[in-house]
Design an enzyme around this catalytic site. Sequence first.
Site, PDB file in Angstrom:
ATOM      1  N   GLY A  57       0.836  -1.191   0.000  1.00 42.89           N
ATOM      2  CA  GLY A  57       0.000   0.000   0.000  1.00 42.89           C
ATOM      3  C   GLY A  57       0.871   1.241   0.000  1.00 42.89           C
ATOM      4  CB  CYS A  84       5.307  -4.181   0.201  1.00 34.36           C
ATOM      5  SG  CYS A  84       6.208  -2.639   0.019  1.00 34.36           S
ATOM      6  CE1 TYR A  85       1.019   0.919   5.456  1.00 32.70           C
ATOM      7  CE2 TYR A  85      -0.456  -0.948   5.764  1.00 32.70           C
ATOM      8  CZ  TYR A  85      -0.055   0.340   6.097  1.00 32.70           C
ATOM      9  OH  TYR A  85      -0.739   1.023   7.068  1.00 32.70           O
ATOM     10  CG  HIS A 174       5.843  -5.609  -4.678  1.00 27.64           C
ATOM     11  ND1 HIS A 174       4.591  -5.460  -4.136  1.00 27.64           N
ATOM     12  CD2 HIS A 174       6.545  -4.513  -4.308  1.00 27.64           C
ATOM     13  CE1 HIS A 174       4.523  -4.322  -3.476  1.00 27.64           C
ATOM     14  NE2 HIS A 174       5.699  -3.724  -3.570  1.00 27.64           N
ATOM     15  CD  GLU A 176       2.731  -8.190  -5.396  1.00 27.52           C
ATOM     16  OE1 GLU A 176       3.589  -8.927  -4.870  1.00 27.52           O
ATOM     17  OE2 GLU A 176       2.445  -7.061  -4.955  1.00 27.52           O
ATOM     18  CB  SER A 228     -20.522  -7.624 -27.819  1.00 25.67           C
ATOM     19  OG  SER A 228     -19.415  -8.225 -27.176  1.00 25.67           O
ATOM     20  N   GLY A 229     -19.713 -10.468 -29.433  1.00 24.06           N
ATOM     21  CA  GLY A 229     -18.590 -11.033 -30.159  1.00 24.06           C
ATOM     22  C   GLY A 229     -17.300 -10.884 -29.360  1.00 24.06           C
ATOM     23  N   GLY A 230     -17.328 -10.060 -28.298  1.00 25.22           N
ATOM     24  CA  GLY A 230     -16.172  -9.918 -27.411  1.00 25.22           C
ATOM     25  C   GLY A 230     -16.017 -11.159 -26.538  1.00 25.22           C
ATOM     26  CB  VAL A 231     -13.148 -12.360 -24.484  1.00 28.06           C
ATOM     27  CG1 VAL A 231     -12.815 -13.611 -23.697  1.00 28.06           C
ATOM     28  CG2 VAL A 231     -12.110 -12.118 -25.556  1.00 28.06           C
ATOM     29  CG  ASP A 232     -15.308 -10.224 -20.710  1.00 23.07           C
ATOM     30  OD1 ASP A 232     -14.395 -11.064 -20.792  1.00 23.07           O
ATOM     31  OD2 ASP A 232     -15.129  -9.063 -20.322  1.00 23.07           O
ATOM     32  CB  SER A 233     -20.883 -10.975 -24.327  1.00 25.28           C
ATOM     33  OG  SER A 233     -20.380 -10.836 -25.633  1.00 25.28           O
ATOM     34  CB  SER A 234     -17.873 -14.983 -26.742  1.00 24.19           C
ATOM     35  OG  SER A 234     -18.031 -14.006 -27.734  1.00 24.19           O
ATOM     36  CE  LYS A 374     -11.040  -9.892 -21.612  1.00 19.62           C
ATOM     37  NZ  LYS A 374     -12.221  -9.041 -21.701  1.00 19.62           N
TER      38      LYS A 374
END
Length: 518
Positions: A57, A84-85, A174, A176, A228-234, A374
């Site tokens: 943080g 870290c923090y 870090h 991550e 929509s043809g996008g990844v998420d809605s597909s 994602k």
Amino acid sequence: MDIHGEKILILDFGSQYTQLIARRVREAHVYCELHPFDMDIEAIREYGAQGIILSGGPKSVYDEGAPVVEEALFDLGIPVLGICYGMQLLARHFGGRVVPAGKREYGHADLVSKGSPGPLFDVFFIEGKSPVWMSHGDHVEQIPAGFEVAARTDNAPVAAIQNVDRDLYGVQFHPEVNHTPRGEILINTFVRKICGCKGQWTPGHIIEDAVRRIRKQAGNDKVVLGLSGGVDSSVAAALINRAIGDQLTCVFVDNGLLRLAEGDQVMATFAKNMGVKVFRVNAEDRFLKALASVTDPEQKRRIIGNLFIEIFEEEAARITDATWLAQGTIYPDVIESAGGKTGKAHSIKSHHNVGGLPEFMKLKLLEPLKELFKDEVRAIGEELGLPHQMVWRHPFPGPGLGVRILGEVKKEYADILRQADAIYIDELYASGYYDKISQAFAVFLPVKSVGVMGDGRTYEYVIALRAVETKDFMTAGWTKLPYDLMGRISTRIINEVRGVNRVVYDISSKPPSTIEWE
Ligand code: XMP
């Protein structure tokens, strides 16, 4: 199997890297959630995590009003990893001393093991060393009783601490971020070995679990989804189709601002190959009419977004008696809109999402991807049989070519741009560059420049090519495409697309430019 049965709780102190911690935990196939640092202790107890990670943080632990966790957190007997923090907080809680470092340390450092590494660090070091990424202004000067120093760097004599008996660990670096090459191993070791999680969070299990939950939620009800043809809605469509088959109806609004053959591809993938019920609405004329003579980018966005909702609403009401509206909301959208009590804006952008629908039609919301990042959405998309190219396609803005045609949008411009863009993307695939780039596209410039073709002069439009590399889309660098590839793309566009006699390449970084041109 209950894939949420084992989980890690990540308490967020506002680091820009907190979401990365969550992604690394998920990569270890363990479910985790991100919550604000001041989550109520009772809620934490009830949550029943196998381990807790305290993020980094921006504050100093000795600042007045610096964020703290409830003291009882450390008495829960749950393993804790402070980053870290988070480590400074842990050290201070147990009576150690944290002070400003002589100078802020930012960048690569060599972590060196001190004494016997112990269960968390033993596979992290190779011959007693591991390169790490540092970003801090404070450090632990004196460690608390019961702890030992596990590692140091040249600048930080206390770069990792541990109390192995109580399963309490702290790292100043870090793990991550990608700049800590073995960081993934460290987080994996923490969640699997220290916290004892088995790793049930796999694409196959995620699908099974989602299918079960969708069936339970929806019962025999009908569901409508805007594809929509996008990844998420597909992926959402494929998943819901797997769960409840023809109770799902998708509405695909073709706004005339899509890429070449995109509408046909969406129909082929879903309607033809997967047997999903999809209604295609050809709304090109309505969009073009609404956009006529509009040049302001934000106004174009608003018009496209509002008209999409209007048409979707009309169609959905006409073709289905659905009581559920499915959306491809993903976990970063949820985190973002929750805002958190840290008062910090998370770094993933969602403010553009035109696909988001307001409350209307009094539908209940079905959001089967809302726990997923994602990369997890992509992984389950592939597992569900969606084509690789669809799942790994670069992001495409909701307003589509509407913001890639500068100024007024016209069909003539959209047709030129579609063809130029298709050639560009085609060549990027053929050269193996597509997957190395985060986002590439062509832009239509409504200016004419002089050229020469055969014996005559031409006076035609300009196409700009954009290719960027970025991790979070907040900052981006332009891609250094090889000259011969750029040459080939330019030649093909000018030869094959009528109306274009000049191609330019965008060499601007974000900031101060943006990725899109509008
Ligand atoms: P900028 O241009 O802001 O873009 O650097 C960052 C990312 O956001 C996408 N983008 C949009 N996505 N609706 C969307 O759904 C929009 O209006 C929009 N504008 C930009 C852009 O493609 C890039 O991935």
